[in-house]
Design a protein around this motif. Structure first.
Motif, mmCIF file in Angstrom:
data_model
loop_
_atom_site.group_PDB
_atom_site.id
_atom_site.type_symbol
_atom_site.label_atom_id
_atom_site.label_comp_id
_atom_site.label_asym_id
_atom_site.label_seq_id
_atom_site.Cartn_x
_atom_site.Cartn_y
_atom_site.Cartn_z
ATOM 1 N N ALA A 134 16.257 -6.515 -7.602
ATOM 2 C CA ALA A 134 15.980 -5.463 -8.580
ATOM 3 C C ALA A 134 14.484 -5.233 -8.748
ATOM 4 C CB ALA A 134 16.615 -5.825 -9.921
ATOM 5 N N ALA A 135 13.683 -6.310 -8.643
ATOM 6 C CA ALA A 135 12.236 -6.190 -8.832
ATOM 7 C C ALA A 135 11.535 -5.619 -7.603
ATOM 8 C CB ALA A 135 11.647 -7.558 -9.176
ATOM 9 N N LEU A 136 12.021 -5.946 -6.415
ATOM 10 C CA LEU A 136 11.352 -5.542 -5.178
ATOM 11 C C LEU A 136 11.681 -4.108 -4.771
ATOM 12 C CD1 LEU A 136 11.818 -8.807 -3.069
ATOM 13 C CD2 LEU A 136 9.677 -7.942 -4.020
ATOM 14 N N PHE A 137 12.855 -3.619 -5.159
ATOM 15 C CA PHE A 137 13.286 -2.286 -4.735
ATOM 16 C C PHE A 137 13.501 -1.417 -5.972
ATOM 17 C CE2 PHE A 137 14.549 -5.310 -1.493
ATOM 18 C CZ PHE A 137 14.097 -4.709 -0.323
ATOM 19 N N THR A 138 12.542 -0.564 -6.260
ATOM 20 C CA THR A 138 12.591 0.252 -7.476
ATOM 21 C C THR A 138 12.707 1.749 -7.208
ATOM 22 O OG1 THR A 138 10.164 0.251 -7.543
ATOM 23 C CG2 THR A 138 11.312 -1.442 -8.825
ATOM 24 N N ALA A 139 12.269 2.224 -6.032
ATOM 25 C CA ALA A 139 12.427 3.635 -5.704
ATOM 26 C C ALA A 139 13.915 3.947 -5.575
ATOM 27 C CB ALA A 139 11.705 3.960 -4.403
ATOM 28 N N PRO A 140 14.376 5.083 -6.097
ATOM 29 C CA PRO A 140 15.817 5.356 -6.161
ATOM 30 C C PRO A 140 16.555 5.220 -4.832
ATOM 31 C CG PRO A 140 14.617 6.951 -7.473
ATOM 32 C CD PRO A 140 13.581 6.128 -6.771
ATOM 33 N N LYS A 141 16.065 5.877 -3.772
ATOM 34 C CA LYS A 141 16.783 5.816 -2.501
ATOM 35 C C LYS A 141 16.729 4.419 -1.894
ATOM 36 C CE LYS A 141 16.312 10.684 -1.194
ATOM 37 N NZ LYS A 141 15.804 11.639 -0.158
ATOM 38 N N GLN A 142 15.553 3.806 -1.950
ATOM 39 C CA GLN A 142 15.394 2.460 -1.419
ATOM 40 C C GLN A 142 16.267 1.474 -2.189
ATOM 41 O OE1 GLN A 142 11.675 0.397 -2.251
ATOM 42 N NE2 GLN A 142 11.437 -0.056 -0.071
ATOM 43 N N ARG A 143 16.306 1.643 -3.508
ATOM 44 C CA ARG A 143 17.096 0.767 -4.356
ATOM 45 C C ARG A 143 18.589 0.900 -4.057
ATOM 46 N NH1 ARG A 143 16.409 -1.782 -9.359
ATOM 47 N NH2 ARG A 143 18.236 -1.773 -10.733
ATOM 48 N N ALA A 144 19.062 2.141 -3.904
ATOM 49 C CA ALA A 144 20.479 2.360 -3.619
ATOM 50 C C ALA A 144 20.881 1.722 -2.295
ATOM 51 C CB ALA A 144 20.774 3.857 -3.603
ATOM 52 N N LYS A 145 20.029 1.856 -1.277
ATOM 53 C CA LYS A 145 20.349 1.249 0.020
ATOM 54 C C LYS A 145 20.337 -0.273 -0.061
ATOM 55 C CE LYS A 145 18.642 5.099 2.829
ATOM 56 N NZ LYS A 145 17.620 5.553 3.819
ATOM 57 N N ALA A 146 19.342 -0.820 -0.775
ATOM 58 C CA ALA A 146 19.251 -2.276 -0.893
ATOM 59 C C ALA A 146 20.460 -2.853 -1.607
ATOM 60 C CB ALA A 146 17.969 -2.653 -1.641
ATOM 61 N N PHE A 147 20.868 -2.220 -2.708
ATOM 62 C CA PHE A 147 22.051 -2.701 -3.420
ATOM 63 C C PHE A 147 23.322 -2.472 -2.620
ATOM 64 C CE2 PHE A 147 19.300 -3.044 -7.098
ATOM 65 C CZ PHE A 147 19.842 -4.120 -7.774
ATOM 66 N N GLY A 148 23.312 -1.452 -1.764
ATOM 67 C CA GLY A 148 24.452 -1.245 -0.888
ATOM 68 C C GLY A 148 24.630 -2.395 0.085
ATOM 69 N N VAL A 149 23.533 -2.829 0.698
ATOM 70 C CA VAL A 149 23.588 -3.981 1.614
ATOM 71 C C VAL A 149 24.014 -5.238 0.860
ATOM 72 C CG1 VAL A 149 22.204 -5.494 3.082
ATOM 73 C CG2 VAL A 149 21.871 -3.020 3.195
ATOM 74 N N PHE A 150 23.410 -5.453 -0.289
ATOM 75 C CA PHE A 150 23.726 -6.637 -1.091
ATOM 76 C C PHE A 150 25.196 -6.612 -1.520
ATOM 77 C CE2 PHE A 150 23.061 -9.676 -4.639
ATOM 78 C CZ PHE A 150 22.241 -10.588 -3.998
ATOM 79 N N GLY A 151 25.691 -5.433 -1.885
ATOM 80 C CA GLY A 151 27.082 -5.307 -2.281
ATOM 81 C C GLY A 151 28.039 -5.536 -1.135
ATOM 82 N N ALA A 152 27.667 -5.088 0.066
ATOM 83 C CA ALA A 152 28.512 -5.323 1.228
ATOM 84 C C ALA A 152 28.666 -6.814 1.495
ATOM 85 C CB ALA A 152 27.918 -4.623 2.454
ATOM 86 N N VAL A 153 27.565 -7.545 1.350
ATOM 87 C CA VAL A 153 27.611 -8.994 1.554
ATOM 88 C C VAL A 153 28.450 -9.663 0.461
ATOM 89 C CG1 VAL A 153 26.235 -11.112 1.596
ATOM 90 C CG2 VAL A 153 25.421 -9.066 2.783
ATOM 91 N N ALA A 154 28.240 -9.222 -0.782
ATOM 92 C CA ALA A 154 28.972 -9.813 -1.911
ATOM 93 C C ALA A 154 30.470 -9.592 -1.781
ATOM 94 C CB ALA A 154 28.460 -9.228 -3.224
ATOM 95 N N GLY A 155 30.860 -8.404 -1.339
ATOM 96 C CA GLY A 155 32.279 -8.097 -1.249
ATOM 97 C C GLY A 155 32.945 -8.602 0.011
#
Length: 488
Positions: A134-155
């Motif tokens: 959350a701290a490293l990725f703050t720009a909207p598009k960059q943040r959405a992609k980063a959380f997408g990768v993280f979510g794929a791993v989590a799920g």
């Protein structure tokens, strides 16, 4: 309530290698998620090797869940106080050493101790990783992609754990389901040192809310233990009732203390925001769906269809694949176009549709026409949630609250999974008893009773998910592009 926002070490919010930093954080998340299923596959072999009884077997799982669930909020606050990268590395090293203790265990007690230590260090690692993201990725598009990768791993990591656990158990030893964490942790520690900036803050460290830490740790431990023991001891047993009731009492006391403490462990502002609260609730909902699928579909494939552990793991592969596609490809675009509310409402409803498909399974259901469509629909729904929910839950948080906010994501996932497993297991067990009472106890009746229990549990899960989704649709505000105003 006194709202004194304590200063905290502030890790730099930019990195010259954001892609590699995301890879490091994803590896750490994969290690934690894998551990939830990879050891389960190896349990029968470990039991034969170490010679412990079947009624002791649950402690190998429960010891981890207890330590992890009970210490998550404390781990999240320590992350805010002591620094995210520092706690991230400590969590990685501790998790690896605990895995070695468990993998080399000469007896049952040592194995359980190693698993409990894994849970404790996991409670440091999980919120540190998510708060760094959350701290490293703050720009909207960059943040959405980063959380997408993280979510794929989590799920998807849990399903991958089934395959990897089957491979390691079948071709090496059950001990390697724990030893393998050494490789993940070593790679992540080296990567963290090279790609994640250290804290540069010189602000004084706030004190730790010790009373709050004790109350919430004991409360969560009692709640998780009571829910975990409900399947084996029953909902009406003194152990289950006293554990759950005691846990609730301690958690209520925790909320009262936090509302009056100058520097609370969990500032109530973190959970009282409507959209953030809805994101937390959604995480718990989908965890209920995911845990129920892993639990009952594994039993169905192995006990009723004769699949080996390895083949069972392979059968789950459509789930992580569809989660990855939804989280990385579809969800970031949907989040930018429709906002978080659409994703966090339709995601659980897709999960409910998948469970509805699974409720139609029979003793001769075709894998490709029944199981695969259900797993794909479930993956699409969960991919949207796992991408959007942590994103919303950590958006607009003060830097000093990122760790504890991230911990709440993991806490709701853990508690949601525990509640779902306990509740649906009791429903399934009751269904078996009633079916056998009505149809006799022959071999065919035993199989049909088990099948009916899975069908009933899935239908119950559908009802729970739909009802809770209505609540989240009321709570969550549609704020447009999630993360657009995320605080560095």
């Amino acid at each position: 309530m006194t709202d004194t926002r304590a200063p905290a070490p502030s890790d730099a919010t930019t990195t010259p290698r954001p892609g590699w930093a995301l890879f490091v954080l994803a590896v750490s998340q994969l290690m934690i998620v894998l551990d939830g299923t990879i050891v389960n596959v190896a349990l029968p072999t470990a039991q034969r090797d170490l010679g412990f009884a079947s009624d002791q077997r649950q402690w190998v799982v429960t010891a981890y869940a207890l330590a992890f669930g009970a210490l998550l909020l404390l781990g999240g606050r320590l992350t805010d106080v002591l620094g995210r990268r520092r706690l991230f590395i400590v969590g990685l090293v501790g998790f690896a050493l605990s895995s070695v203790i468990g993998g080399a265990a000469p007896n049952f007690g040592t194995l359980v101790a190693g698993r409990a230590a894994q849970g404790a260090f996991g409670a440091l690692l999980a919120p540190a990783a998510l708060s760094l993201l959350a701290a490293l990725f703050t720009a909207p598009k960059q943040r959405a992609k980063a959380f997408g990768v993280f979510g794929a791993v989590a799920g998807g990591g849990a399903a991958i754990g089934l395959v990897l656990g089957g491979l390691l158990t079948e071709y090496t030893s059950w001990r390697w389901t724990l030893f393998i964490n050494l490789f993940f942790a070593a790679a992540a520690v080296i990567g963290a040192l090279l790609t994640i900036p250290a804290s540069t803050s010189r602000a004084p460290r706030p004190s730790i809310d010790v009373p709050g830490a004790v109350l919430v740790s004991v409360g969560l431990a009692g709640l998780v233990y009571g829910l975990s023991s409900a399947e084996s001891t029953g909902w009406t047993s003194p152990i289950t009732i006293s554990s759950i009731a005691g846990g609730i009492v301690f958690l209520v006391a925790f909320v009262i203390v936090e509302s009056r403490t100058r520097q609370p462990l969990l500032p109530l502002r973190v959970v009282l925001d409507r959209s953030r609260g809805g994101a937390f609730l959604t995480t718990g909902i989908v965890s209920l769906a995911l845990f129920s699928v892993f639990l009952f579909l594994t039993y169905y494939l192995q006990a009723l269809r004769g699949y080996t552990p390895l083949l069972t793991g392979v059968a789950f592969l459509p789930l992580p694949i569809s989660i990855a596609v939804a989280s990385i490809v579809i969800a970031p675009r949907s989040l930018a176009r429709f906002g978080p509310k659409v994703l966090l409402v339709t995601g659980p409803l897709l999960a409910a549709a998948a469970l509805l498909i699974l409720s139609t399974i029979s003793l001769h259901s075709n894998y490709w026409f029944t199981i695969v469509p259900a797993l794909v629909v479930l993956g699409l729904g969960m991919g949207h949630v796992f991408s959007a929910s942590p994103n919303i839950a950590t958006s607009n948080l003060d830097p000093g609250d990122l760790g504890v906010g991230s911990a709440m994501v993991n806490t709701t996932q853990q508690v949601g999974g525990a509640i779902g497993t306990a509740l649906l297991s009791v429903i399934a067990t009751t269904t078996v008893s009633r079916y056998l009472a009505d149809h006799g106890t022959g071999a065919t009746a035993q199989q049909l009773a088990q099948l009916a229990s899975y069908q009933t549990a899935y239908l119950a899960a559908v009802g729970i998910i739909v009802a809770l989704s209505v609540t989240t649709s009321i709570l969550i505000r549609n704020t447009g592009r999630a993360g657009a105003t995320a605080k560095p």
